[in-house]
Every structure is written in C-alpha cells, then in structure tokens.
Design an enzyme around this catalytic site. Structure first.
Site, PDB file in Angstrom:
ATOM      1  N   CYS A   1      50.256 101.545 -19.846  1.00 45.79           N
ATOM      2  CA  CYS A   1      49.107 100.868 -19.224  1.00 45.79           C
ATOM      3  C   CYS A   1      47.864 100.749 -20.101  1.00 45.79           C
ATOM      4  O   CYS A   1      47.351  99.652 -20.297  1.00 45.79           O
ATOM      5  CB  CYS A   1      48.742 101.577 -17.938  1.00 45.79           C
ATOM      6  SG  CYS A   1      50.145 101.673 -16.827  1.00 45.79           S
TER       7      CYS A   1
HETATM    8  C1  UGA Z   1      47.070 105.366 -16.195  1.00 45.81           C
HETATM    9  C2  UGA Z   1      45.851 105.629 -15.289  1.00 45.81           C
HETATM   10  O1  UGA Z   1      45.454 107.006 -15.392  1.00 45.81           O
HETATM   11  C3  UGA Z   1      46.182 105.302 -13.831  1.00 45.81           C
HETATM   12  O2  UGA Z   1      45.007 105.454 -13.029  1.00 45.81           O
HETATM   13  C4  UGA Z   1      46.666 103.847 -13.748  1.00 45.81           C
HETATM   14  O3  UGA Z   1      47.065 103.517 -12.424  1.00 45.81           O
HETATM   15  C5  UGA Z   1      47.871 103.680 -14.658  1.00 45.81           C
HETATM   16  O4  UGA Z   1      47.499 104.009 -16.012  1.00 45.81           O
HETATM   17  C6  UGA Z   1      48.313 102.243 -14.570  1.00 45.81           C
HETATM   18  O5  UGA Z   1      47.542 101.355 -14.929  1.00 45.81           O
HETATM   19  O6  UGA Z   1      49.402 101.985 -14.023  1.00 45.81           O
HETATM   20  P1  UGA Z   1      49.288 106.730 -16.808  1.00 45.81           P
HETATM   21  O7  UGA Z   1      49.398 105.769 -17.951  1.00 45.81           O
HETATM   22  O8  UGA Z   1      50.463 106.971 -15.951  1.00 45.81           O
HETATM   23  O9  UGA Z   1      48.094 106.289 -15.817  1.00 45.81           O
HETATM   24  O10 UGA Z   1      48.931 108.147 -17.433  1.00 45.81           O
HETATM   25  P2  UGA Z   1      47.604 108.976 -17.725  1.00 45.81           P
HETATM   26  O11 UGA Z   1      47.694 110.263 -17.013  1.00 45.81           O
HETATM   27  O12 UGA Z   1      46.407 108.180 -17.492  1.00 45.81           O
HETATM   28  O13 UGA Z   1      47.768 109.284 -19.287  1.00 45.81           O
HETATM   29  C7  UGA Z   1      47.769 108.242 -20.275  1.00 45.81           C
HETATM   30  C8  UGA Z   1      47.755 108.836 -21.651  1.00 45.81           C
HETATM   31  O14 UGA Z   1      46.488 109.419 -21.942  1.00 45.81           O
HETATM   32  C9  UGA Z   1      48.793 109.947 -21.900  1.00 45.81           C
HETATM   33  O15 UGA Z   1      49.391 109.755 -23.160  1.00 45.81           O
HETATM   34  C10 UGA Z   1      47.964 111.226 -21.898  1.00 45.81           C
HETATM   35  O16 UGA Z   1      48.518 112.260 -22.652  1.00 45.81           O
HETATM   36  C11 UGA Z   1      46.664 110.720 -22.501  1.00 45.81           C
HETATM   37  N1  UGA Z   1      45.491 111.549 -22.151  1.00 45.81           N
HETATM   38  C12 UGA Z   1      45.119 111.690 -20.867  1.00 45.81           C
HETATM   39  C13 UGA Z   1      44.770 112.144 -23.164  1.00 45.81           C
HETATM   40  O17 UGA Z   1      45.079 112.006 -24.368  1.00 45.81           O
HETATM   41  N2  UGA Z   1      43.665 112.897 -22.835  1.00 45.81           N
HETATM   42  C14 UGA Z   1      43.281 113.068 -21.551  1.00 45.81           C
HETATM   43  O18 UGA Z   1      42.253 113.760 -21.321  1.00 45.81           O
HETATM   44  C15 UGA Z   1      44.016 112.459 -20.541  1.00 45.81           C
END
Ligand code: UGA
Length: 423
Positions: free
Chosen positions: A263
């Site tokens: 995403c």
């Molecule tokens: C993301 C959004 O968080 C959701 O709100 C949204 O609905 C979704 O995209 C979408 O558009 O469908 P998602 O991609 O499932 O959700 O996962 P996240 O938990 O957001 O993590 C994304 C990435 O960011 C991961 O690689 C994670 O490791 C990284 N991340 C997350 C970090 O590097 N640091 C953080 O503090 C948080």
C-alpha cells in the site's frame, strides 16, 4: 442488510467476513472460482489472524462466495473491493475497477429497487465520479436517482485486519446524496467509531493522505535514525520522547529498513503522479520515497564495513515478509537486500516463519531454511529484516554462525552484540 462485495482479495474478504459478523447477509463475488470455493469451505486463501475462525462461523451461513454477479440483483448495497495495483507508469491501474463497474452496471439493469454502490478500493481522487458512476449508469441503463453512489475507504493493516475492521478509529463515508450515506452508516451500525461524512472525492483523498502521512512518519524516523547513528544516539529513545507529544503520537515512529507492503509505496507513488499531472511539485512525497528506497542499501553498507567483500560469503537473512504476522512479501525490504547481496556474489540462505513460499515464487534461486538455526549454521553474517516475535528469543542459535556478525533492520533482537541499521 443484504450486501454484495466485489473482490475476494485482502480488503474484500476481510470486509465480507466482518460484515457477516455484524449480522448482514453477504454475497462475495470472486471471479476466481477456486478461491470462491475455498472461501465457502471456510478455508482462507490468505493468512490473517482471526479470519479463518470467523469464516468457520459464517461460511455457507450468512456468507456465500460465488464467481458471478447474479447476487447483486438481490442486494441492497454493493462494495467494490478490487485491487488497484501500481501501473507501469506509476499511476494506479484502474482496470479492475473499470471491469467491476461494468459488471455491476449490467447486473443492476433488471434491478427494480434503490441500490447503493460503494467504492472501498483505494482509488485516486476523482475516480468514482469520472469512471465508476458513468460506467455503472451506462451499463445499467438507469438514471442516477435510482442508484446511490458513495466512497468509503478502509484503513486495515495486514496482520491485524479483522481487529482493525471491528475497532476502527473512524468511518469515512463520502456520498453524493444523504440517502446513500445513511444506508452505509446503517451497515456499520454496531461499530463504536466516529463517522465522518464528506464528498466522494474528499473520502478518496483521505485515504491517500492518510497512507502518505504514515509513510512520511516512517521516513522521518529513518532519517532521524541515520543522523542519530552517526552521533551514537539511540533513535528509539529519541522517538519515544518525540511521540509523547499528543500532537505527534507514538505510532509509526519505529526506525528501520523502511516501509514495505502493497500500500504505502503504491499510494505515495500514485499521489506523486497525480500531483505532477496537476502541475504541482510534490517535494515532500518524493523525499518520503527516496529515503525509503535508500534505507535497505544502508544495511548492505554496514555489512560490508563489518566483513568486507561479500563474494561467496554466506549471509543468513531472517525475515522475508514485509512485516510480522503475514505471509505477504510485496515490497518487502528483504527483496532489495537479497537482490543487492546476490549482485555482490553472496550466498543467501533465508528463513521466515510464514513467508518462505511466497518469497520462493519471487526469488527461487536462494536457499530457504526451515528454522532460523538452520539458516544461521556456518553463516558469515546475519541480517534480520522482519520483526517476528520469535526472533526476539534468538540467542544461542547465533553461536552456530562462523562469525557473530548480526545486523538488524527492525528493532527486535534482545541478545548482545547486535548492530542496528540506524541505532
Ligand atoms: C497500511 C496502513 O497502515 C493501513 O491503515 C492501510 O489500510 C493499508 O496500508 C492499506 O492501504 O491497505 P499495511 O501496509 O498492512 O497497512 O501495514 P503497516 O502496518 O502500515 O506497515 C507498513 C510497513 O511499514 C511495514 O513494512 C512496517 O514494518 C513498516 N513500519 C511500520 C515501519 O517501518 N515503522 C513503523 O513505525 C511502522
């Protein structure tokens, strides 16, 4: 209420199961007949905590999957939940939205009651008005008063999608007319969350802006981390102090190898293209992506600084999924890291608790192991790329390595002698 959901992918399947849990009767349209059959047999085609438990309760009771659009006739409301992947030009590929709209329109041709069509897929602002509505009206042959149109984005995170659906921070409903918006509010009745009513185009933009902002928080933390590392400062202490300001919040400030997943990078890239097409210069959004693209390369530089030339060196990569609790490897930072290792002639041995097979389909020519210990055996170095809780327990397994060089791209390990990518 009788609900049709178009698309049995991530958003469509989780939404269908949760709508069923809220007491609605759900007709899930999934054109892949095998996938539809698997859903009806309560076997989830994706791994997601809690999803299969709910499928066991609702499949073939108030949730039925099928591979055609006939059930639309009998529904009060249809949610479009098909994918909008990144196209070759960086813009969102809307072909599945276009085909779902055509099919819904044709199915609504003989429908004689008021029906509401809701776009739930992430679409560039303007898409519902310029593509979905005209196509449905054309193919149904109906006037706009007999069909209500709306856009209601989802904010589910993979790994916690069911929990996120049932406990949202907010429900965004963008609609053309109040009747359509009211019907969607009724669908979500039972969830305890504030409802924001907007125009359709604002609802579309809320989703793009939310994902871009979260991605920006991560890139910001990574840039802080890169500066902090040079000064011997622990960026996790810093961001803890920063995140305690209620205006900032402590979430999405974890520095590391950058964001992966299907995403963030797709949506930020699509917004960059949208802005450029409007004659804007989206400097901040471009930097968010640039920091994210560079971040995994830093782990390779750190590795080379520690062990020198990587030619024929055995490197264990622990963690392949883009984050923990999923088997999804799309845009995983491990992909860029493994590709860099391979281009330098390293021998890559990899392990992930759930994502070995998904990564094997993408990168078949590296060795996959059944445990972290197996991957670590006689390795020259280890890179940790996903924050799986089981990695926190690793300690004695590192003794199996030829030399104890451990670099983590996510802050997860608790043993001694570990170097962080930016801490
Ligand atoms: C993301 C959004 O968080 C959701 O709100 C949204 O609905 C979704 O995209 C979408 O558009 O469908 P998602 O991609 O499932 O959700 O996962 P996240 O938990 O957001 O993590 C994304 C990435 O960011 C991961 O690689 C994670 O490791 C990284 N991340 C997350 C970090 O590097 N640091 C953080 O503090 C948080």
């Amino acid at each position: 209420m009788k609900i049709s959901v178009v698309g049995g992918g991530y958003v469509g399947l989780v939404s269908s199961v949760c709508f069923a849990e809220l007491g609605h009767t759900v007709n899930l349209i999934e054109i892949d007949a095998d996938k539809a059959e698997s859903i009806n047999s309560a076997k989830s085609p994706i791994y997601e905590i809690g999803l299969e438990d709910l499928l066991l309760v609702h499949a073939r009771r108030n949730l039925h999957a099928c591979d055609n659009y006939d059930g639309i006739q009998d529904s009060d409301i249809s949610f479009i939940c098909v994918g909008t992947p990144q196209g070759d030009d960086g813009c969102a590929d809307l072909s599945m939205i276009a085909s779902a709209s055509r099919s819904i329109g044709s199915a609504l041709g003989d429908h004689d009651r008021y029906h509401v069509v809701v776009v739930k897929s992430t679409v560039p602002p303007g898409t519902t008005e310029s593509l979905v509505i005209p196509s449905i009206l054309k193919h149904s042959g109906k006037k706009s008063e007999s069909i209500g149109f709306a856009m209601s984005p989802e904010f589910l995170r993979e790994g916690t999608a069911v929990k996120d659906f049932m406990n949202p921070d907010r429900i965004v409903i963008g609609s053309r007319d109040n009747g359509a918006g009211d019907l969607i509010e009724a669908v979500y009745k039972g969830l305890d969350a504030p409802v924001i009513r907007t125009s359709i185009v604002s609802a579309e933009m809320i989703k793009y802006a939310s994902n871009s902002f979260l991605a920006a928080k991560i890139s910001f933390s990574n840039e802080m981390g890169n500066i902090c590392k040079k000064m011997g400062i622990d960026v996790y202490d810093v961001m803890k102090g920063v995140g305690m300001d209620y205006r900032i919040s402590p979430h999405f400030l974890n520095a590391g190898a950058g964001f992966g997943g299907s995403c963030f990078s797709k949506d930020v890239t699509a917004l960059i293209h949208l802005a450029e097409n409007l004659g804007e210069d989206p400097v901040l959004l471009r930097s968010v992506m640039e920091i994210n693209d560079r971040q995994p390369l830093r782990i390779i530089k750190l590795l080379e600084a520690r062990i020198g030339d990587l030619q024929a060196r055995k490197i264990a990569v622990l963690g392949l999924a883009f984050k923990n609790n999923t088997d999804d490897v799309r845009e995983s930072r491990a992909i860029s890291v493994i590709s860099e290792l391979k281009s330098r002639g390293a021998v890559v041995v990899a392990y992930d608790p759930r994502a070995n097979s998904s990564m094997q389909r993408l990168l078949p020519d590296i060795e996959y192991c059944r445990s972290a210990a197996e991957a670590l055996t006689s390795a020259d170095a280890c890179l940790v790329m996903t924050e799986w809780p089981e990695f926190r327990e690793l300690d004695r397994e590192f003794e199996l390595m030829k030399s104890r060089v451990i670099i983590e791209g996510r802050r997860i390990l608790s043993c001694r002698d570990v170097e962080g990518i930016c801490w």
